[in-house]
Design a protein around this motif. Sequence first.
Motif, short mmCIF file in Angstrom:
data_model
loop_
_atom_site.label_atom_id
_atom_site.label_comp_id
_atom_site.label_asym_id
_atom_site.label_seq_id
_atom_site.Cartn_x
_atom_site.Cartn_y
_atom_site.Cartn_z
N VAL A 43 5.71 24.60 76.15
CA VAL A 43 6.19 24.47 74.77
C VAL A 43 7.69 24.20 74.77
O VAL A 43 8.18 23.30 74.07
CB VAL A 43 5.84 25.73 73.95
N LEU A 47 9.52 20.82 73.21
CA LEU A 47 10.48 20.94 72.11
C LEU A 47 11.86 20.46 72.54
O LEU A 47 12.56 19.81 71.75
CB LEU A 47 10.53 22.38 71.61
N GLY A 73 6.07 21.10 67.41
CA GLY A 73 5.31 22.30 67.74
C GLY A 73 4.02 22.40 66.93
O GLY A 73 2.97 22.74 67.46
N ILE A 77 0.32 22.50 68.61
CA ILE A 77 -0.58 23.65 68.38
C ILE A 77 -1.85 23.19 67.69
O ILE A 77 -2.95 23.61 68.05
CB ILE A 77 0.12 24.75 67.57
N VAL A 128 5.47 29.25 68.38
CA VAL A 128 6.23 28.00 68.37
C VAL A 128 7.48 28.15 67.51
O VAL A 128 8.56 27.69 67.90
CB VAL A 128 5.35 26.82 67.89
#
Length: 149
Positions: A43, A47, A73, A77, A128
């Motif tokens: 993650v 990002l 994010g 997800i 996130v």
Amino acid sequence: MKLSKELINGFVMFLGIGIYFLLMEALGLSQYYILRIFNVLIVIYALNKTINSNLKEGITGYMQNITSTALTGFIGISLGIIGLIVYLNIFKENTYYINNLSEAFLFGGNPTIAEYSFGLFIEGIASVMMVVFINMQYWRTKNVFLSES
């Protein structure tokens, strides 16, 4: 047609997390919930990739970057939850698998695939958003954001 960096990096996040969890499953490590925490590295990578792309394009506004990063994010997800639902419906038809996942991670009890997916979606979005804010503060201390708008 050029795809947005948020969509591309969200897809990278989805692929990375998907491959990570499938690899854990193949190696028989999926019951060790502590290993699931390491997906945060994927993650963070996705990002950061979005922020770096924004900075290369000259987008230095704090709000523009936080919105772009949060969208990345959210896409990652959302795709991950859809992938999990497909995986569980196709490959793990019995409820034993979902009950083992829920025991080790966040629910307990006997959730349905929909309940488990919804809970995981909420937990994923919360995670996130924490990473987004931490990431943004990291970049802010490097003084890369020229404006607050």
